[in-house]
Design an enzyme around this catalytic site. Structure first.
Site, PDB file in Angstrom:
ATOM      1  N   GLY A 165     -29.659 -14.104  34.219  1.00 21.31           N
ATOM      2  CA  GLY A 165     -28.282 -13.695  34.447  1.00 21.31           C
ATOM      3  C   GLY A 165     -27.651 -14.440  35.619  1.00 21.31           C
ATOM      4  O   GLY A 165     -26.480 -14.826  35.581  1.00 21.31           O
ATOM      5  N   THR A 166     -28.430 -14.639  36.663  1.00 21.07           N
ATOM      6  CA  THR A 166     -27.905 -15.326  37.846  1.00 21.07           C
ATOM      7  C   THR A 166     -27.448 -16.731  37.490  1.00 21.07           C
ATOM      8  O   THR A 166     -26.356 -17.155  37.867  1.00 21.07           O
ATOM      9  CB  THR A 166     -28.987 -15.377  38.942  1.00 21.07           C
ATOM     10  OG1 THR A 166     -29.320 -14.040  39.320  1.00 21.07           O
ATOM     11  CG2 THR A 166     -28.511 -16.140  40.157  1.00 21.07           C
ATOM     12  N   SER A 173     -28.592 -10.984  30.563  1.00 18.57           N
ATOM     13  CA  SER A 173     -29.929 -11.222  31.113  1.00 18.57           C
ATOM     14  C   SER A 173     -30.925 -10.452  30.278  1.00 18.57           C
ATOM     15  O   SER A 173     -30.788  -9.252  30.064  1.00 18.57           O
ATOM     16  CB  SER A 173     -29.985 -10.762  32.565  1.00 18.57           C
ATOM     17  OG  SER A 173     -31.295 -10.886  33.061  1.00 18.57           O
ATOM     18  N   SER A 174     -31.945 -11.157  29.838  1.00 15.76           N
ATOM     19  CA  SER A 174     -32.928 -10.579  28.927  1.00 15.76           C
ATOM     20  C   SER A 174     -33.684  -9.387  29.514  1.00 15.76           C
ATOM     21  O   SER A 174     -33.902  -8.382  28.850  1.00 15.76           O
ATOM     22  CB  SER A 174     -33.898 -11.698  28.516  1.00 15.76           C
ATOM     23  OG  SER A 174     -35.117 -11.214  28.081  1.00 15.76           O
ATOM     24  N   THR A 223     -36.872 -28.226  29.279  1.00 18.26           N
ATOM     25  CA  THR A 223     -37.532 -27.757  28.061  1.00 18.26           C
ATOM     26  C   THR A 223     -37.239 -26.278  27.845  1.00 18.26           C
ATOM     27  O   THR A 223     -37.381 -25.471  28.757  1.00 18.26           O
ATOM     28  CB  THR A 223     -39.055 -27.975  28.162  1.00 18.26           C
ATOM     29  OG1 THR A 223     -39.290 -29.367  28.393  1.00 18.26           O
ATOM     30  CG2 THR A 223     -39.765 -27.534  26.889  1.00 18.26           C
ATOM     31  N   GLN A 246     -25.300  -5.731  32.749  1.00 18.17           N
ATOM     32  CA  GLN A 246     -25.614  -4.297  32.719  1.00 18.17           C
ATOM     33  C   GLN A 246     -24.893  -3.580  31.575  1.00 18.17           C
ATOM     34  O   GLN A 246     -25.146  -2.403  31.328  1.00 18.17           O
ATOM     35  CB  GLN A 246     -25.229  -3.640  34.046  1.00 18.17           C
ATOM     36  CG  GLN A 246     -26.008  -4.140  35.261  1.00 18.17           C
ATOM     37  CD  GLN A 246     -27.468  -3.685  35.274  1.00 18.17           C
ATOM     38  OE1 GLN A 246     -27.872  -2.823  34.482  1.00 18.17           O
ATOM     39  NE2 GLN A 246     -28.247  -4.272  36.167  1.00 18.17           N
ATOM     40  N   CYS A 249     -30.763   0.126  55.032  1.00 17.81           N
ATOM     41  CA  CYS A 249     -32.145  -0.015  55.479  1.00 17.81           C
ATOM     42  C   CYS A 249     -33.006  -0.723  54.449  1.00 17.81           C
ATOM     43  O   CYS A 249     -34.027  -1.301  54.781  1.00 17.81           O
ATOM     44  CB  CYS A 249     -32.752   1.352  55.767  1.00 17.81           C
ATOM     45  SG  CYS A 249     -31.886   2.219  57.057  1.00 17.81           S
ATOM     46  N   ASN A 256     -23.783  -2.716  38.372  1.00 15.81           N
ATOM     47  CA  ASN A 256     -25.226  -2.456  38.417  1.00 15.81           C
ATOM     48  C   ASN A 256     -25.616  -1.318  39.342  1.00 15.81           C
ATOM     49  O   ASN A 256     -26.684  -0.741  39.199  1.00 15.81           O
ATOM     50  CB  ASN A 256     -25.976  -3.723  38.830  1.00 15.81           C
ATOM     51  CG  ASN A 256     -25.373  -4.395  40.050  1.00 15.81           C
ATOM     52  OD1 ASN A 256     -24.187  -4.727  40.052  1.00 15.81           O
ATOM     53  ND2 ASN A 256     -26.176  -4.587  41.070  1.00 15.81           N
TER      54      ASN A 256
END
Ligand SMILES: Cc1ncc(COP(=O)(O)O)c(C=O)c1O
Ligand SMILES: Cc1ncc(COP(=O)(O)O)c(C=O)c1O
Ligand code: FES
Ligand code: FES
Lengths: 387, 125, 387
Positions: free
Chosen positions: A73-74, A201-202, A239, A181, A326, A153
């Protein structure tokens, strides 16, 4: 000791379906050819890739020639945004996005800002919904690209993609949506949404990690980010990840086949979890009640910190996430929660619980039983909490 | 990549060889990828009585050579001259786009051979 | 009819080892966490990625912090070259490479040329070995990067990487090598070679497709090509392909463990095949006899065309490749063969046969028996051949 684990972090990643793994397996040790090779093994691999492409295309109402396989996805987001911005540089240098995008979009926009582009980050309302009026106002003659995510997300908010698509079309601006998402949770059809580009995204839909899809409407110009053998129409050299692509094809097929059943189940469990966990005092739901992904629950508990809750829940076998500063690398609270108007303190106490088709009612009930004790235990410890 | 028909003609090409006392010979080379094709004709009553080819080239080049000889055999010269690269490709159930020039080679070699024959005929008169 | 297939195209891609698949499998359906997640599933995935990183580092004499996982050899090359060139733009805009690189390097250099960089493509000798003197002459004060492949993918020539490394170090120029075809076939140790960056690809060493490695010596600056969550030290954002990375780790471990045995076997079979096939008349060996990958045979047969040989061999169950113009997308003969001084006609008749640890003597003998008939059959058909 074996503890049954309750996985409620499906927006981070999902379990690969057994059917997907079975579909992939032959492509490691039997049909391991390179799709670029002329011989039988190569042609077999090529056919597998093209069959997967057809399945993905089918799943989003596109034609196979409009599907580019990527490494995730990125990368899909990056090609759409950097590649789209560069390809249209002569027309203008302005990009519009929302304030609550995934880092794959936000950081990409920031990168472009460092390289001579202007970016407008359109704000959202308290529920995390994009302000359409502000989007329209942001458009200038220099605007070449709008990129707004379909489903968020963190808080699961569903954006008015169709409306944005209409505006973009009217103004002749390319429109990309990150549907990572959204797919499998809400209907995703490229014509219906009116998008020119769309990322998937898979590993968010029970496929393998390391595979993504970029839908590129015929005629939409993008520049490549990676150069080489000219695979994937020259947009993504390297590839092809045949087994991964086959897995993504299967995952898309299953997501479409079982869409209604999955959505019904996810929605039911989401609502059960939401109702159960909002009974805890000093809690608030983040995001929208109605325009919400069927699998997302995001609640803030005042006076406690998210990472602590995540770790204590984990000890009880429950896996969730948080938008707490945090738990972030940069010690910054979730930009999504802050954009919705939460103060940093409330963002600190947020928990995200995202179910999947594999989640059971029993698991949900276990979480509903378990969390109150953890919250009160942490509150007992908190100097902020006065009963 | 190739249709079954291309593969049949490639692996089992028709009319391979030379005609020692050919009435017409046409050789063409494709500058794009340096391939070569020669067609030999035996003509009787303005009809192609026999036809043979020799080809240095890819699977498509060999298959189109074979196909063009099959198509041309028995035709009058004027009929044979009408065979285009698209006709050859169609008879083979299509060729990949980057291989269309190979079928051009076949049609050109046939034309060259017919022209050679006609030139020789004209010279005889 | 089942025909036993003889796969001799291992430079295109390799069969994934059973051990590699076994190592990967749990990461699809059991340990499917996202390494960025805080909870147990996330930590388990993180540990798997870091263990794989350590294995890869070990295999090439690097430290784990110097290993970046990518989506393949192509992307590794791109990050090293584009990322390296951009990061050093202030120091200079000149890059040196060889004339016989893989498209992942050549096309990337061409892209940089279009964007203000100068590239020198150093020629090779008849055996495909880089002319060191010409490389040295090419260096200018503007030179910031040298990229020369370790082992060539077509003719198997081994380049004098160590010598180039010394020159680069002396002149204070960053040095990258594409070791995609070298690893597992010749010793690859980053300190011994003196490289600052090195690319690997999993699917060339019996690992899965879609995973690559970029070795980045500590302190070597590169820019990222893909932006997002800041994974892999910010150099390669995107959820890690955990199963694929685990597979690559295992593949590296096996490659090192069985190195001597594999190389001995590959060399023996290579020589047997080479000797057998050079007996056919009008043949010539491409590449070097001595500085040659243990698995590579590349021979040209005059008067015949490579694609035809590949297809006829395939019908006999033998899978190989060719550098013929006819089999390339652009209908251009292999730039590697032309750079070695072959005329386009001889390049046309080239065959590449690359074995692996799985190749048997029986298979090699079957090829030696089968090819002569195919060559003579095609020669009978060829207008160029006169007995
Ligand atoms: C909305 C959104 N976009 C993009 C991504 C990136 O996808 P990937 O992890 O496949 O790179 C994610 C998940 O990480 C996401 O949730
Ligand atoms: C020398 C060389 N470099 C780079 C690559 C590209 O690697 P990948 O296929 O993993 O992108 C290959 C193989 O295709 C290669 O042989
Ligand atoms: S309290 Fe430790 S990181 Fe926030
Ligand atoms: S003869 Fe070269 S492509 Fe057909």
């Amino acid at each position: 000791m074996t503890m049954k684990r309750v996985y409620l972090d499906n927006s981070a990643t999902t379990k690969v379906s057994d059917e997907v793994v079975s579909a992939m397996l032959p492509y490691f040790t039997e049909k391991y050819g390179n799709p670029s090779s002329l011989h039988s093994a190569g042609r077999e691999a090529r056919e597998a890739v093209e069959a997967a492409r057809a399945r993905v295309a089918d799943a989003i109402g596109a034609s196979p020639a409009e599907i580019i396989f990527t490494s995730g996805g990125t990368e899909s987001d990056n090609i759409a945004i950097i590649g789209g911005a560069l390809a249209n540089k002569k027309k203008g240098n302005h990009i519009i996005t929302s304030a609550i995008e995934h880092p794959a979009v936000i950081e990409t926009c920031r990168h472009l800002e460092k390289n001579g582009f202007k970016v407008t980050y359109v704000p959202v309302d308290q529920e995390g919904i994009l302000r359409l009026d502000e989007l329209e106002e942001a458009i200038t003659p220099e605007t070449t690209l709008i990129t707004v995510m379909h489903v968020n997300n963190e808080i699961g908010t569903i954006q008015p993609i169709r409306e944005i698509g209409k505006i973009a079309k009217e103004k002749d601006i390319y429109f990309h949506t990150d549907a990572v998402q959204a797919f499998g949770k809400v209907p995703v059809n490229v014509d219906d949404l009116g998008v020119d580009m769309l990322s998937l995204s898979s590993h968010k839909v029970h496929g393998p990690k390391g595979v993504g899809v970029l839908y590129l409407r015929r005629g939409t110009p993008v520049r490549s980010l990676v150069y080489g053998g000219g695979h994937e129409k020259g947009i993504r050299s390297g590839t092809e990840n045949v087994a991964g692509i086959v897995g993504m094809g299967k995952a898309c097929e299953l997501a479409v086949r079982d869409f209604d059943r999955n959505v019904e189940q996810m929605t039911r469990l989401r609502d059960r979890l939401m109702d159960g966990l909002l009974k805890i005092d000093h809690s608030r739901l983040n995001g929208s009640r109605t325009k919400r992904s069927p699998n997302n629950v995001n609640i803030s508990y005042s006076f406690v910190e998210g990472e602590s809750m995540v770790l204590l829940l984990d000890m009880k076998g429950i896996e969730v996430s948080t938008g707490s500063a945090c738990s972030s690398k940069k010690l910054e609270a979730s930009h999504v929660l802050l954009s919705c108007g939460l103060d940093p303190e409330t963002a600190h106490g947020s928990l995200r619980m995202t179910n999947s088709k594999y989640t059971t009612e029993e698991e949900i009930d276990y979480v509903i039983e378990t969390l109150p004790g953890i919250v009160s235990r942490l509150r007992e410890m908190s100097p902020l909490y006065k009963k | 990549m190739y249709s079954p028909k291309v593969m049949t003609h490639f692996s089992n090409p028709q009319n391979v060889g030379e005609i020692p006392d050919a009435d017409g010979v046409g050789t063409v080379g494709n500058p794009v990828c340096g391939d070569m094709m020669t067609i030999y004709l035996k003509i009787k009553d303005d009809r192609i009585e026999d036809i043979k080819f020799k080809t240095f080239g890819c699977g498509a080049a060999i298959a189109t050579s074979s196909m063009v000889t099959v198509m041309a055999k028995g035709k009058t010269l004027d009929e044979a001259l009408k065979i285009t690269r698209d006709d050859v490709a169609r008879e083979l159930d299509g060729l990949p786009p980057q291989k269309m020039h190979c079928s051009n080679l076949a049609a050109e070699a046939l034309t060259a051979a017919i022209e050679d024959y006609r030139k020789k005929q004209a010279a005889k008169k």
